[in-house]
Scaffold this active site. Structure first.
Site, PDB file in Angstrom:
ATOM      1  CG  ASN A 197       2.870  -2.847   5.376  1.00  0.00           C
ATOM      2  OD1 ASN A 197       2.156  -3.540   4.647  1.00  0.00           O
ATOM      3  ND2 ASN A 197       4.062  -3.230   5.791  1.00  0.00           N
ATOM      4  NE  ARG A 198      -2.048   2.833   1.633  1.00  0.00           N
ATOM      5  CZ  ARG A 198      -1.721   2.374   0.431  1.00  0.00           C
ATOM      6  NH1 ARG A 198      -0.685   1.578   0.256  1.00  0.00           N
ATOM      7  NH2 ARG A 198      -2.427   2.724  -0.613  1.00  0.00           N
ATOM      8  CG  MET A 199       3.991   1.467   8.148  1.00  0.00           C
ATOM      9  SD  MET A 199       3.660   2.095   9.784  1.00  0.00           S
ATOM     10  CE  MET A 199       5.255   1.752  10.529  1.00  0.00           C
TER      11      MET A 199
ATOM     12  CG  LEU B 226      -0.688   1.289  -6.872  1.00  0.00           C
ATOM     13  CD1 LEU B 226       0.017   2.403  -7.642  1.00  0.00           C
ATOM     14  CD2 LEU B 226      -0.603  -0.021  -7.643  1.00  0.00           C
TER      15      LEU B 226
END
Ligand SMILES: Cc1cc2nc3c(=O)[nH]c(=O)nc-3n(C[C@H](O)[C@H](O)[C@H](O)COP(=O)(O)O)c2cc1C
Length: 217
Positions: A191-193, A8
């Site tokens: 974005n996994r940030m 997600l």
């Protein structure tokens, strides 16, 4: 089963080191209030990790019952597996995950039993059948041969202590407080940030001063 294609994008919020409050308790209460407002089911359910002398970690859900000025309080059986872990090693960590808000909170510190009077006051506020249940589950985490044994004990105790008659507070049952030394607030981002801000209690200060850091996601 393979979940490697399942992901997600988290886009519901952000967390900025410059704008977080000085006290992590303020942020904890703020996030908790938002979770309640967003109808997260049982937002006060937390995973509690303990580790006894055998060095084997163990985790289970317990219910957060109070945020104090120094920590967080939950109630349990002092003779349970977790109670034994805590007696051997007072360091523990609690974790909340609220999918609806794309947030997790990790809270670590040392655990101590709260005042017996305070535990008794809370026990006496619980519904009658929960009070009886606490007596049935002794020692919590011990083996029981079958469900019938539990039900017989429950029925026996209900007749010993009918509705409206006080159930004594068990000595083996009560609250623990995790005295917070570190809290990490995690907000999922795209974005996994992800944003991670951790508060650490200032070891050199007798007052409750905190330092914060941003961590890589
Ligand atoms: C939603 C939920 C809430 C729970 N709340 C508590 C609690 O507040 N206290 C407790 O002792 N056990 C609670 N339990 C049961 C524990 O997860 C666990 O099974 C029990 O405490 C025994 O753990 P132990 O053998 O590691 O000591 C809860 C379980 C769930 C799923």
């Amino acid at each position: 089963m393979d979940f490697t294609d399942q992901r997600l994008s988290y886009e519901k919020g952000m967390l900025d080191q410059q704008s977080v409050p000085e006290s992590p308790f303020e942020l904890l209460k703020g996030w908790m209030s938002e979770a309640i407002a967003q109808n997260v089911q049982e937002p006060y359910a937390m995973s509690l990790a303990t580790c006894g002398a055998d060095n084997k970690p163990s985790v289970r859900i317990v219910l957060l019952r109070e945020v104090t000025e120094t920590g967080i309080v939950f109630y349990t059986n002092y003779e349970s597996a977790k109670g034994q872990d805590i007696a051997e090693n007072p360091n523990a960590e609690a974790l909340f995950f609220w999918h609806e808000l794309e947030r997790q909170i990790r809270i670590s510190g040392s655990i101590a039993k709260i005042d017996a009077d305070k535990s008794a006051a809370y026990f006496q506020k619980r519904p009658h059948d929960s009070q009886v249940g606490a007596w049935v589950s002794q020692p919590q985490s011990g083996e029981v041969s079958n469900r019938e044994v539990m039900e017989q004990t429950f029925a026996q105790l209900q007749s010993d202590y009918p509705e409206n008659s006080p159930v004594p507070t068990p000595e083996f049952w009560g609250g623990y407080e995790i005295r917070v030394e570190k809290i990490e607030f995690w907000q999922g981002r795209a974005n996994r940030m992800h944003d991670r801000i951790v508060y650490m209690r200032d070891q050199n200060s007798s007052s409750s001063a905190w330092t914060t850091k941003r961590l890589l996601p």
